[in-house]
Design a protein around this motif. Sequence first.
Motif, PDB file in Angstrom:
ATOM      1  N   THR A  60       0.828  -1.205   0.000  1.00  0.00           N
ATOM      2  CA  THR A  60       0.000   0.000   0.000  1.00  0.00           C
ATOM      3  C   THR A  60       0.862   1.254   0.000  1.00  0.00           C
ATOM      4  N   ALA A  75      -4.109   1.841  -8.279  1.00  0.00           N
ATOM      5  CA  ALA A  75      -5.217   0.999  -8.703  1.00  0.00           C
ATOM      6  C   ALA A  75      -5.564   0.059  -7.555  1.00  0.00           C
ATOM      7  N   THR A  76      -6.671  -0.653  -7.709  1.00  0.00           N
ATOM      8  CA  THR A  76      -7.098  -1.581  -6.675  1.00  0.00           C
ATOM      9  C   THR A  76      -6.436  -2.936  -6.893  1.00  0.00           C
ATOM     10  N   GLY A  77      -5.797  -3.448  -5.861  1.00  0.00           N
ATOM     11  CA  GLY A  77      -5.143  -4.745  -5.963  1.00  0.00           C
ATOM     12  C   GLY A  77      -4.091  -4.897  -4.892  1.00  0.00           C
ATOM     13  N   ARG A  78      -3.416  -6.039  -4.930  1.00  0.00           N
ATOM     14  CA  ARG A  78      -2.430  -6.351  -3.898  1.00  0.00           C
ATOM     15  C   ARG A  78      -1.027  -5.857  -4.221  1.00  0.00           C
ATOM     16  N   GLU A 190      -0.239  -1.668  -6.247  1.00  0.00           N
ATOM     17  CA  GLU A 190      -0.980  -1.812  -7.493  1.00  0.00           C
ATOM     18  C   GLU A 190      -1.122  -0.436  -8.149  1.00  0.00           C
TER      19      GLU A 190
END
Length: 555
Positions: A60, A75-78, A190
């Motif tokens: 993050t 972006a959204t993700g790990r 991400e």
Amino acid sequence: MSNPTHPRSRTTPVARSAGLLALAMALGLTACSGAADSRPPGSTGTQAAPAPTPTWAAVTGTPHVIPTVRKFTPATGRGWRPSKGARIVVPAGEKSTLADEAQLMAQDLGGLPVVWGDKTVRPGDIELKLTGTQGASRPDDAAARSTADEGYTVTARGTRLTLTAPTDAGIFYGTRTVRQVVHTAGGLPEGTIKDWPDRPQRGMSLDNARKPFSADWIEARIKELGDLKLNQLQLHFSDDQGFRIQSDTHPEIVSPDHLTKDQVRHLIKVAQSRHVSLIPELDSPGHLGAVLDHYPDLVLRNAEGRTVKGAIDISNPKSARLIDSLLREYAALFTNPKGADAYWHLGGDEYQALMASNPETSYPQLAQAARQKYGSGATIEDLATGWLNDREKTVKAAGKNRIEAWNDGFFSDGKVAADKDRTVAYWTGKEIGKRDPSAFLHEGRTVLNVNDEYLYYVLGEPNDFTYPTGERIYRSWSPSVLRDTAPVAVPQKQTTPDRIPGGRFAIWADQSQAQTAQQIAAGIRLPLAALAQKTWNPGTPTMSWQSFKALADRM
């Protein structure tokens, strides 16, 4: 970089030591579970059996690197972390110019395997790809000719990492970003990083004439420069106190403690692998004491017959023949990749004849030679300008195309003008060259920033010099601060990267024993980091100095 066979070594095996692997594990190597589509968008590889999808704690935050990236779109993700089974995929193949970048990245990440050719990109993998510029494809050996060519894009998406750039220089800088973020945060969040430098010339100048530095020490600095995305190292290897590179044409001038030509060739090879240009400086017509100790008949003498230390008599035709033979020898040694800029620094500063209160009276032979060569009314300044013009012709004939000299080697309103394409390396307004940098910009010249107020690390701190700090550079210097502490007073269009291409941090060994090589390395660490920041990402830094320093310390 220079041709499809790739001159940089590709024979060294990728390091896979247990210690490096343990470091990568500590930074986030994880097990794999589940399955995922092994063909990311854009992949042209053959469909293979689904590979397990690695699992890890999400990365993050914003990527924190030095210099800071220009743009990050989350972006959204790990995100992405180094994981067990991860590979580096190079579609261009093992003989492409990305081979060194891939192998170095593999070492940085604990010994990841590298796979070559059009392979399927699996979950956890890193893919390195060259792209076109403005829609046009580029050959694998294309040199970076602009800051856009040094740019790169890194995308962390769907547990994969993709690094693209128009040249291998851009790929290299992208690998430096990945290396830093993995080291400081364990991986990349991400999203997409788009990054490119503001100024094309970013580097360091080293006086290894008055203080010899070992080849190992210089190599370590080259690697440090590369990691900071700095791309130049100027070597001032000749001065009054020493001549520090082996000579085959004039071996008598070489100091006992010097670099061999094989050592220089190795340094050039290392520098090319890190996209750092080595810029030779054979200073003349001053600062030639180590050479002239063996040619006493060429030493400048004043009207009373007293010799002037380090100054060559530019009225003697033998002087030009001697210096030109050295210029040709070292121009052949300092090779450049095909298509890359080939730099040469002529020096030109502090010629003692021009520092006299009345040069024509003090050095009548120079005044007479000026009038004979350039006509009635010509001055010693004209003779000195003509000297540098002639030396420029010599190095250009030897293949160099980016010529520069110190600002006090340029003079105005004479009968002879300095060649228009010669870059002004502006270091001072205190010496004989008291012209304001605005004058050079108004003339249409390119002016490189080597401002002695911020960028001069002078051993022993003589003549009111103080060791520069990273904090001062970070807070108040910029490429347009060419003299003293204020930006140069010219229209903004004259301070763009094509007019002020960047800056170099200069180490001068005036009192050579004042610091050890190790102390110098420690003293320049933060100033180099600050210079990297201010030449890569323009504007006021968003990170506080305390946070920037803490990040530099962690790295």
